[in-house]
Design an enzyme around this catalytic site. Structure first.
Site, PDB file in Angstrom:
ATOM      1  N   LYS A  64      19.883 -12.250  22.493  1.00 36.72           N
ATOM      2  CA  LYS A  64      19.417 -11.549  23.976  1.00 36.72           C
ATOM      3  C   LYS A  64      18.091 -11.793  24.509  1.00 36.72           C
ATOM      4  CE  LYS A  64      22.137  -7.514  22.269  1.00 36.72           C
ATOM      5  NZ  LYS A  64      22.117  -6.374  21.649  1.00 36.72           N
ATOM      6  N   GLN A 119      17.792  -1.863  19.763  1.00 31.10           N
ATOM      7  CA  GLN A 119      18.889  -2.470  18.776  1.00 31.10           C
ATOM      8  C   GLN A 119      19.493  -1.318  18.061  1.00 31.10           C
ATOM      9  OE1 GLN A 119      20.796  -5.172  19.653  1.00 31.10           O
ATOM     10  NE2 GLN A 119      21.996  -5.390  17.694  1.00 31.10           N
ATOM     11  N   ASP A 143      22.099  -0.535  28.165  1.00 31.23           N
ATOM     12  CA  ASP A 143      23.155  -0.282  27.337  1.00 31.23           C
ATOM     13  C   ASP A 143      24.322   0.207  27.650  1.00 31.23           C
ATOM     14  OD1 ASP A 143      23.350  -1.671  24.711  1.00 31.23           O
ATOM     15  OD2 ASP A 143      21.655  -0.571  24.078  1.00 31.23           O
TER      16      ASP A 143
HETATM   17  N1  GUN Z   1      24.035  -2.997  17.976  1.00 31.60           N
HETATM   18  C1  GUN Z   1      25.629  -3.801  17.994  1.00 31.60           C
HETATM   19  N2  GUN Z   1      25.636  -3.799  19.255  1.00 31.60           N
HETATM   20  C2  GUN Z   1      24.861  -3.439  20.056  1.00 31.60           C
HETATM   21  C3  GUN Z   1      24.602  -3.168  21.605  1.00 31.60           C
HETATM   22  O1  GUN Z   1      25.491  -3.492  22.143  1.00 31.60           O
HETATM   23  N3  GUN Z   1      23.545  -2.578  21.915  1.00 31.60           N
HETATM   24  C4  GUN Z   1      22.753  -1.944  21.200  1.00 31.60           C
HETATM   25  N4  GUN Z   1      21.644  -1.240  21.499  1.00 31.60           N
HETATM   26  N5  GUN Z   1      22.713  -2.222  19.686  1.00 31.60           N
HETATM   27  C5  GUN Z   1      23.808  -2.784  19.338  1.00 31.60           C
END
Ligand code: GUN
Length: 303
Positions: A53, A97, A120
């Protein structure tokens, strides 16, 4: 004839190139979109996602911040970081995350992020806006990515029978909310199936568009799919395979070998929905920056 592949990597590249163009436009106006990603602990899979990311946001020309906190971080300490990012005008998007260590209440953290920075799309305010059809919120990246893939692949959703397998808060429920809207890339008739659904195959066999996010490897088999339909596989599972170098392979929730003989179009795993998620995170972040700048401009005009 086997189903045609829907190439998520190529579509994600298109989205990211649009995002880079929009980012450059914003920078020319003096606004650099900023994304902060927070990782608590050392979950190896999460560390990989967080690096990806950060790299993707930098490649798009954004201001990128990664905050790594130790596994024993308290909820109060994490809140402090989120509050700081909420108040930072250089940060337009915040992503904490998941999963978080067990001493931390994930839902409380989701609610702590300002909805305007919740790229998100997990905050209840954004979930509500999505359901109502208000356009100034953020949809979760994975279902938004599926919708983007359908649109960019020229797949008609209007009036189609769309069946979703899985009712998670991150994929199944928001996917249904997106597809039932009276909006482009939507207007579908949507059914959500889940672990208590009776005769799953009777539902999936009706689907013009079948979206599977069940978290069960190779769960949907060829006999459960309508001939010529579109099959979108959101799953990603590790299964043991002695022939693989590292002892495992990645497979979806769809049994690719049998379903591809029946479906008209199908997403592979990997290289299908996966790459779309990060692309949509970047897209949400640019939009957060645009909305913030519009908000500032209208506050300035009112003053
Ligand atoms: N963990 C796995 N996928 C995601 C996501 O799309 N966002 C977040 N914040 N954590 C994740």
């Amino acid at each position: 004839m086997p189903a045609e592949l829907i190439d998520g990597t190529a579509i994600a590249r298109e989205v990211r190139s649009d995002v880079a163009r929009d980012t450059a436009r914003l920078i020319a106006r003096g606004i650099r979109p900023g994304l902060a990603v927070v990782l608590v602990g050392e979950n190896p899979a999460s560390a990989v996602y967080v690096r990806a990311k950060g790299k993707a946001s930098e490649e798009a020309g954004m201001h990128s911040v990664t905050i790594r906190l130790p596994a024993d971080t308290t909820q109060a300490q994490l809140f402090e970081q989120v509050d700081r990012l909420n108040a930072d005008p250089a940060i337009h998007g915040i992503l904490v995350q998941m999963p978080l260590p067990k001493q931390i209440d994930s839902q409380a953290v989701v609610r702590r992020v300002r909805p305007e920075k919740d790229v998100d799309g997990f905050h209840p305010v954004n979930a509500g806006k999505l359901l109502i059809g208000e356009r100034d919120g953020f949809a979760p990246c994975t279902p938004a990515g599926v919708q983007e893939m359908l649109v960019r692949s020229g797949i008609e959703t209007k009036g189609s029978e769309c069946v979703i397998v899985g009712r998670s808060t991150i994929v199944g429920k928001p996917m249904a909310a997106l597809l039932i809207q009276d909006a482009p890339g939507a207007n579908a008739t949507v059914t959500i199936c889940h672990s208590r659904t009776v005769d799953l195959g009777a539902h999936t066999r009706r689907a013009d568009i079948l979206i599977v996010a069940a978290g069960r490897p190779r769960f949907i088999t060829g006999d459960m799919v309508k001939p010529g339909s579109v099959v979108i596989d959101v799953g990603i599972n590790r299964v043991d395979d002695v022939r693989a170098k590292n002892g495992y392979i990645l497979v979806g929730d769809v049994d690719f070998a049998t379903v591809r003989e029946v479906a008209g179009r199908i997403t592979p795993v990997p290289g299908g929905v996966g790459p779309m998620t990060i692309a949509m995170l970047l897209k949400n972040t640019v939009r957060a920056a645009e909305l913030a700048s519009a908000e500032l401009a209208s506050a300035g005009a009112a003053a």
